[in-house]
Design an enzyme around this catalytic site. Structure first.
Site, mmCIF file in Angstrom:
data_model
loop_
_atom_site.group_PDB
_atom_site.id
_atom_site.type_symbol
_atom_site.label_atom_id
_atom_site.label_comp_id
_atom_site.label_asym_id
_atom_site.label_seq_id
_atom_site.Cartn_x
_atom_site.Cartn_y
_atom_site.Cartn_z
ATOM 1 N N GLU A 85 0.863 -1.187 0.000
ATOM 2 C CA GLU A 85 0.000 0.000 0.000
ATOM 3 C C GLU A 85 0.893 1.228 0.000
ATOM 4 O OE1 GLU A 85 -2.687 -0.445 3.299
ATOM 5 O OE2 GLU A 85 -3.874 -1.941 2.262
ATOM 6 N N HIS A 123 -8.905 9.476 3.232
ATOM 7 C CA HIS A 123 -8.518 8.412 2.296
ATOM 8 C C HIS A 123 -8.743 8.956 0.896
ATOM 9 C CE1 HIS A 123 -8.238 4.582 0.258
ATOM 10 N NE2 HIS A 123 -7.851 4.020 1.393
ATOM 11 N N ARG A 171 -0.522 8.974 1.650
ATOM 12 C CA ARG A 171 -1.932 9.285 1.490
ATOM 13 C C ARG A 171 -2.261 10.780 1.483
ATOM 14 N NH1 ARG A 171 -5.334 5.083 4.994
ATOM 15 N NH2 ARG A 171 -4.687 3.490 3.515
ATOM 16 N N HIS A 205 -11.269 9.405 6.951
ATOM 17 C CA HIS A 205 -10.994 7.982 7.094
ATOM 18 C C HIS A 205 -10.441 7.612 8.470
ATOM 19 C CE1 HIS A 205 -10.024 3.977 5.743
ATOM 20 N NE2 HIS A 205 -8.729 4.144 5.922
ATOM 21 N N ARG A 265 -0.806 8.744 9.244
ATOM 22 C CA ARG A 265 -0.679 7.298 9.480
ATOM 23 C C ARG A 265 -0.279 6.556 8.209
ATOM 24 N NH1 ARG A 265 -4.420 2.899 8.882
ATOM 25 N NH2 ARG A 265 -5.668 4.441 7.785
HETATM 26 C C1 SIN Z 1 -7.353 0.648 2.597
HETATM 27 O O1 SIN Z 1 -7.666 -0.520 2.389
HETATM 28 O O2 SIN Z 1 -7.054 1.427 1.719
HETATM 29 C C2 SIN Z 1 -7.373 1.127 4.014
HETATM 30 C C3 SIN Z 1 -6.182 0.664 4.721
HETATM 31 C C4 SIN Z 1 -5.894 1.589 5.849
HETATM 32 O O3 SIN Z 1 -6.480 2.660 5.931
HETATM 33 O O4 SIN Z 1 -5.032 1.269 6.656
#
Ligand code: SIN
Length: 544
Positions: A116, A247, A293, A354, A389
């Protein structure tokens, strides 16, 4: 009159990964009550898609996870905390496996890892695109096997009962005084509408976040910031509330507008495009779609504002259709249900609230400044996330701190001179009556969420923040009147809490005169390490 106080060793409020793990750790060794305002599985944990980050891959190292977390945190993570949490990650995954969580595995049986934004390696364990659901389901089953844990579903925590609060009734006492301590909690049984007094020397908040302060959010209805608001009212320190994570990708749709489109899609090659089809992230950051993010959310915000578009698009059409169906069944299914086939059509997306990176300030043992009060998970500010985060670090944090809180609770119980069974004053409803004008409450909900979205979103200014501050003060005054005029209801409790949290976000944002991580102000566009490389912190000085 016989005592109506119910005495326990430990009261846990909230039933996500933190609350359930803590209850399981203490089950059998302490008299535990777990309070949750809806059903046991109605939590933010349940909705987590992406996963649980931990160093498990052969090409990975604890130092890399440490460094990635610090980079995302933009200079104000507590490094000792980051080190401790990252080192605890692999054991936390093992514990979850032991509790029956079914993470995905590669054909050779090793845990499958995805990537991610902000992670330099594949280190996100997951259960397809419904990792939180797998964790919530397994832990909920485990807790049902422990009848010695009292579970109070549909019980809404109203307020913490503290020594100072009781003294205030006698004309003295300030929130969080040096000899103050938590004594218990008033909870509203939302089915019988009765307020119960629960007493315990240890109370742990595991109440999650406050995404419902915004119109667009990935959070469920329960995320109304109850723990932060209650703790603040009781005199606990609250930190870093200005850092609310947006998010980058929530589904843009008239009905399904709060559905999360996991970052794991970009981890597997998804590309963000604007309405001209341009892969615009190349203009904003060298990591493009996998930039941290805050950068991706701001880039989208800027594209939308400069182009006047309603959404951008996440393009997955270059990936194999079978792969998309098998790896992202939840997202694929939900998109199909509103007529979007991600195998052939880019998904319209917008950013949404988020994750609350700030919260009740705790030390490495989950202790707040108020004796006996602990906090774990999203409601807490441990110092792990700093100003932003790193994706999938939150389930990790909840699991790790629950185990630490269990140790702390055991210690507090062992050290405590046995507290006498408490007989707390019953809740005084005065001459409160049923609300006659529901429309006023509904309007206040809308007002808070609209003004937070319009004035306290991804890009901020002093002017907008001050405007929000004034409006919220007015609203809070009205709510306080309603609060004592009307009989308690879940709606009223949540509304008051949400308003308090909104005020804390605004006050913290006004305090921080710089831009850092998730807090971006057009009045202070630069980072000011000289004056602001630290957590912000607020504490209620007196009872009003
Ligand atoms: C996501 O699946 O994008 C959320 C994961 C997260 O916010 O830690």
């Amino acid at each position: 009159m016989p005592s109506t106080t119910e005495n326990f060793d430990v009261i846990i409020i909230g039933s996500g990964i933190g609350g359930l793990t803590l209850a399981l750790e203490l089950a059998g060794s302490a008299k535990v009550v777990l309070v949750t305002k809806r059903a046991l599985a109605d939590t933010n944990t349940r909705l987590a898609q992406g996963g649980f980050s931990a160093v498990l891959g052969e090409d990975d190292a604890l130092d890399l996870h440490f460094a990635d977390t610090l980079t995302a945190g933009a200079g104000i993570c507590r490094e000792d905390v980051v080190r401790m949490v990252v080192e605890s990650g692999p054991t936390a995954v093992k514990r979850l496996l032991g509790q029956g969580v079914q993470f995905d595995r590669d054909p050779d049986g090793t845990l499958q890892l995805t990537r991610e934004g902000g992670h330099s390696r594949r280190r996100v364990t997951h259960a397809r695109d419904a990792t939180g659901l797998a964790i919530q389901t397994a832990l909920t089953q485990r807790i049902r096997e422990h009848p010695e844990v009292t579970v109070l579903e549909h019980h809404h925590a109203v307020d913490l009962i503290t020594r100072a609060r009781l003294a205030k009734g006698r004309g003295s006492g300030h929130p969080g005084d040096r000899d103050d301590r938590v004594l218990g909690v008033y909870v509203l049984d939302t089915e019988s509408e009765r307020v119960r007094a629960l007493a315990a020397p240890v109370v742990c908040l595991a109440t999650g976040g406050a995404g419902r302060a915004y119109v667009y959010t990935s959070n469920p209805k329960v995320a109304t910031g109850d723990g932060v608001a209650m703790a603040y009212r009781a005199g606990a320190r609250v930190a870093n509330m200005e850092f609310f994570q947006f998010h980058p990708t929530l589904l843009f749709h008239p009905i399904e507008n709060n559905f999360l489109i996991s970052e794991a899609l970009r981890g597997e090659g998804g590309i963000l495009r604007n309405s001209d089809g341009e892969a615009f992230m190349a203009r904003y950051h060298e990591l493009r779609d996998l930039a941290p993010r805050d950068i991706v959310a701001r880039a989208i915000d800027s594209e939308l504002k400069t182009r006047g578009d309603a959404s951008v698009f996440l393009d997955m059409t270059h990936l194999a259709p079978d792969f998309l169906e098998s790896h992202f069944p939840t997202i694929h299914g939900r998109c199909m249900s509103v007529g979007i086939d991600m195998r052939t059509t880019p998904i319209p997306v917008v950013p949404g609230a988020h994750y609350m990176c700030g919260g009740v300030q705790v030390d490495q043992d989950a202790r707040t400044n108020l004796r006996g009060l602990l906090a774990i998970g999203e409601v807490s500010c441990t110092g792990l996330h700093g100003a932003n985060r790193l994706a999938s670090n939150s389930l990790l944090e909840g699991a790790v701190y629950a185990v630490r809180a269990a140790d702390t609770a055991r210690q507090l119980l062992a050290d405590a001179t046995p507290l006498p069974k408490l007989d707390l004053p019953s809740w005084d409803a005065g001459d409160a009556r049923s609300p006659d004008e529901r429309v006023l409450l509904n309007h206040s909900w809308d007002e808070i969420r609209n003004l937070m979205s319009n004035y306290v979103g991804i890009v901020r200014s002093n002017r907008r923040l001050k405007r929000a501050e004034r409006r919220l003060e007015l609203l809070y005054g009205e709510l306080r009147e309603d609060y004592w005029r009307y009989l308690l209801s879940a709606d009223l409790i949540e509304l008051r809490n949400l308003c308090t949290v909104a005020q804390l976000i605004v006050r913290s944002a006004l305090m921080r005169q710089e831009s850092r991580g998730l807090h971006y102000s057009i009045d202070y566009p630069d980072t000011d390490d000289l004056n602001w490389r630290h957590e912000s912190s607020l504490r209620r000085p007196v009872y009003d």
